[in-house]
Design a protein around this motif. Structure first.
Motif, PDB file in Angstrom:
ATOM      1  N   LEU A  93       0.822  -1.203   0.000  1.00 26.54           N
ATOM      2  CA  LEU A  93       0.000   0.000   0.000  1.00 26.54           C
ATOM      3  C   LEU A  93       0.862   1.260   0.000  1.00 26.54           C
ATOM      4  N   PHE A  94       0.367   2.271  -0.721  1.00 22.18           N
ATOM      5  CA  PHE A  94       1.056   3.562  -0.814  1.00 22.18           C
ATOM      6  C   PHE A  94       0.046   4.691  -0.600  1.00 22.18           C
ATOM      7  N   ILE A  95       0.513   5.714   0.091  1.00 25.65           N
ATOM      8  CA  ILE A  95      -0.297   6.920   0.276  1.00 25.65           C
ATOM      9  C   ILE A  95       0.122   7.948  -0.776  1.00 25.65           C
ATOM     10  N   ILE A  96      -0.837   8.636  -1.332  1.00 30.34           N
ATOM     11  CA  ILE A  96      -0.565   9.634  -2.363  1.00 30.34           C
ATOM     12  C   ILE A  96      -0.323  10.990  -1.700  1.00 30.34           C
ATOM     13  N   ASP A  97       0.816  11.583  -2.003  1.00 31.12           N
ATOM     14  CA  ASP A  97       1.118  12.926  -1.510  1.00 31.12           C
ATOM     15  C   ASP A  97       0.738  13.925  -2.607  1.00 31.12           C
ATOM     16  N   TYR A  98      -0.405  14.566  -2.438  1.00 30.33           N
ATOM     17  CA  TYR A  98      -0.888  15.498  -3.457  1.00 30.33           C
ATOM     18  C   TYR A  98      -0.196  16.857  -3.397  1.00 30.33           C
ATOM     19  N   GLY A  99       0.636  17.078  -2.405  1.00 26.49           N
ATOM     20  CA  GLY A  99       1.305  18.370  -2.281  1.00 26.49           C
ATOM     21  C   GLY A  99       0.416  19.402  -1.604  1.00 26.49           C
ATOM     22  N   LYS A 100       0.869  20.639  -1.615  1.00 28.01           N
ATOM     23  CA  LYS A 100       0.130  21.709  -0.948  1.00 28.01           C
ATOM     24  C   LYS A 100      -1.158  22.057  -1.685  1.00 28.01           C
ATOM     25  N   ASN A 101      -1.132  21.928  -2.995  1.00 28.95           N
ATOM     26  CA  ASN A 101      -2.319  22.228  -3.801  1.00 28.95           C
ATOM     27  C   ASN A 101      -3.019  20.916  -4.131  1.00 28.95           C
ATOM     28  N   PHE A 102      -4.084  20.610  -3.380  1.00 30.24           N
ATOM     29  CA  PHE A 102      -4.743  19.313  -3.523  1.00 30.24           C
ATOM     30  C   PHE A 102      -5.283  19.098  -4.930  1.00 30.24           C
ATOM     31  N   ARG A 103      -5.948  20.112  -5.485  1.00 29.29           N
ATOM     32  CA  ARG A 103      -6.556  19.954  -6.807  1.00 29.29           C
ATOM     33  C   ARG A 103      -5.495  19.695  -7.876  1.00 29.29           C
ATOM     34  N   ALA A 104      -4.422  20.476  -7.830  1.00 31.51           N
ATOM     35  CA  ALA A 104      -3.358  20.295  -8.818  1.00 31.51           C
ATOM     36  C   ALA A 104      -2.689  18.937  -8.642  1.00 31.51           C
ATOM     37  N   GLY A 105      -2.490  18.521  -7.376  1.00 31.11           N
ATOM     38  CA  GLY A 105      -1.878  17.221  -7.124  1.00 31.11           C
ATOM     39  C   GLY A 105      -2.743  16.073  -7.602  1.00 31.11           C
ATOM     40  N   LEU A 106      -4.059  16.188  -7.385  1.00 34.50           N
ATOM     41  CA  LEU A 106      -4.973  15.139  -7.826  1.00 34.50           C
ATOM     42  C   LEU A 106      -4.978  15.018  -9.343  1.00 34.50           C
ATOM     43  N   LYS A 107      -4.993  16.168 -10.026  1.00 31.35           N
ATOM     44  CA  LYS A 107      -4.956  16.143 -11.491  1.00 31.35           C
ATOM     45  C   LYS A 107      -3.641  15.548 -11.995  1.00 31.35           C
ATOM     46  N   GLY A 108      -2.549  15.899 -11.314  1.00 30.29           N
ATOM     47  CA  GLY A 108      -1.252  15.362 -11.718  1.00 30.29           C
ATOM     48  C   GLY A 108      -1.184  13.856 -11.569  1.00 30.29           C
ATOM     49  N   PHE A 109      -1.748  13.335 -10.478  1.00 34.24           N
ATOM     50  CA  PHE A 109      -1.730  11.886 -10.270  1.00 34.24           C
ATOM     51  C   PHE A 109      -2.594  11.172 -11.307  1.00 34.24           C
ATOM     52  N   GLN A 110      -3.748  11.751 -11.636  1.00 37.70           N
ATOM     53  CA  GLN A 110      -4.594  11.158 -12.668  1.00 37.70           C
ATOM     54  C   GLN A 110      -3.888  11.158 -14.019  1.00 37.70           C
ATOM     55  N   TYR A 111      -3.194  12.230 -14.306  1.00 38.57           N
ATOM     56  CA  TYR A 111      -2.429  12.299 -15.559  1.00 38.57           C
ATOM     57  C   TYR A 111      -1.371  11.197 -15.594  1.00 38.57           C
ATOM     58  N   LEU A 112      -0.730  10.976 -14.451  1.00 34.46           N
ATOM     59  CA  LEU A 112       0.288   9.927 -14.360  1.00 34.46           C
ATOM     60  C   LEU A 112      -0.322   8.554 -14.620  1.00 34.46           C
ATOM     61  N   GLU A 114      -2.962   7.783 -16.293  1.00 29.20           N
ATOM     62  CA  GLU A 114      -3.426   7.642 -17.671  1.00 29.20           C
ATOM     63  C   GLU A 114      -2.291   7.407 -18.658  1.00 29.20           C
ATOM     64  N   HIS A 115      -1.064   7.793 -18.284  1.00 30.34           N
ATOM     65  CA  HIS A 115       0.027   7.742 -19.254  1.00 30.34           C
ATOM     66  C   HIS A 115       1.085   6.670 -18.963  1.00 30.34           C
ATOM     67  N   VAL A 116       1.139   6.154 -17.742  1.00 31.33           N
ATOM     68  CA  VAL A 116       2.159   5.140 -17.453  1.00 31.33           C
ATOM     69  C   VAL A 116       1.658   3.731 -17.739  1.00 31.33           C
TER      70      VAL A 116
END
Length: 341
Positions: A93-112, A114-116
């Motif tokens: 199990l891994f916890i996602i660190d979305y960073g200080k900006n939750f919305r931007a971090g969530l979008k970044g993780f979704q982008y990851l 979709e592409h990996v």
């Protein structure tokens, strides 16, 4: 996963590699897209109990040896105990660190995700945003804007526009009750920046034919072709007929623009009954080719003493002496010539 993380809204589980014979992609897609996670084969299945509501995204990548490594991204409806997840999930199990900006971090993780992945089934929830804005019908909007146009102050002197706006948008029964203060103020500024706040008129009670024949034919008619680009200044003693002549000329031009553009504004006689008479002088504007007429009583009578009856022309210097009181005291001859050119 760090033990200190006690409550989680989402978590990522990485599974041990699986051979391609251990699953069927069509079956994976069908089960994940329909939320039947407990029907997935082997360790791909996710059964956390009937009381735990969640959505899952499944992403897979194939290694050189042909085996597939999958990660499962869980999104829980309510925060879950990290200890409970460790007990019920078999993978790492891994916890996602979305960073200080939750919305931007969530979008970044979704982008990851979709592409990996070489294969994936993603889950997204699309819903209509619940808005608290009251729906306004066209008739209500028309009534509101009409109220602003007819009752609103035309300048913000002494903070009138701001105070009027705040009072009316909070006054029950007002046509603009509940409206945005920004919209009302923008409308007031728009009306304040319009050309002229005077009622339209189509009645011309004083016409050019009411003028003396010699004045009409010798003075006015030669001026008519130049009125789109020149300003007319009537100068002379009071009560000699400047205002009626200027009014007849202005109304004649208004009739011309009515015939050409079906639009004209009455803007000459301040005694006429017009809307927003008090503020109109601070907000009135003229557009290109619109008639400019000025009447002024400031003339030098003594400059006319040498003019004899029947004289048809005067020198330019005599003319300049006659109109000199209309200019500021410190105006030089060059200044006057600049205005007369």
């Amino acid at each position: 996963m760090r033990p200190s993380s006690t409550k989680l809204k989402s978590v990522v589980e990485r599974l041990n590699p699986l051979p391609s014979t251990a699953f069927d992609f069509d079956s994976l897609y069908s089960n994940v897209s329909r939320g039947r996670y407990d029907s997935l084969p082997n360790t791909l299945a996710a059964d956390l109990g009937p009381n735990i509501k969640f959505k899952m995204q499944l992403v897979g990548q194939q290694a050189e040896d042909g085996q597939w490594t999958f990660i499962k991204h869980y999104i829980f409806d309510a925060k879950m105990s990290a200890k409970l997840l460790q007990e019920r999930l078999d993978g790492e199990l891994f916890i996602i660190d979305y960073g200080k900006n939750f919305r931007a971090g969530l979008k970044g993780f979704q982008y990851l995700l979709e592409h990996v992945g070489q294969w994936s089934v993603m889950w997204f929830q699309v819903s209509v945003k619940d808005t608290k804005t009251k729906i306004k019908h066209k008739s209500d909007l028309d009534a509101g804007f009409s109220f602003i146009r007819t009752q609103g102050p035309r300048s913000n002197m002494q903070n009138r526009q701001t105070e009027w706006t705040e009072i009316e948008i909070h006054r029950e029964g007002s046509p603009i009750y509940g409206w945005s203060a920004g919209l009302v103020k923008e409308s007031l500024r728009g009306y304040a920046n319009s050309n002229v706040f005077a009622d339209r008129t189509s009645n011309f009670y004083v016409t050019l034919h009411d003028l003396s024949a010699w004045f009409l034919h010798d003075v006015i008619i030669p001026l008519l072709p130049t009125l789109k680009s020149k300003t007319v200044v009537f100068m002379g003693l009071a009560e000699k007929g400047k205002t009626p002549a200027a009014q007849a000329l202005a109304l004649a031009m208004s009739e011309y623009w009515l015939l050409v553009d079906n639009m004209a504004w009455a803007f000459l006689d301040s005694t006429l009954e017009e809307t927003f008479t008090v503020e109109r002088w601070t907000t009135s504007k003229f557009v290109r080719h619109q008639l400019r007429v000025l009447c002024d009583n400031k003339v030098d009578e003594s400059a006319e003493e040498d003019i004899v009856p029947g004289q048809t022309s005067i020198s330019f210097n005599t003319f300049l002496d006659m109109i000199s009181p209309a200019f500021p005291d410190k105006s030089s001859k060059k200044d006057k010539m600049a205005l007369l050119k």
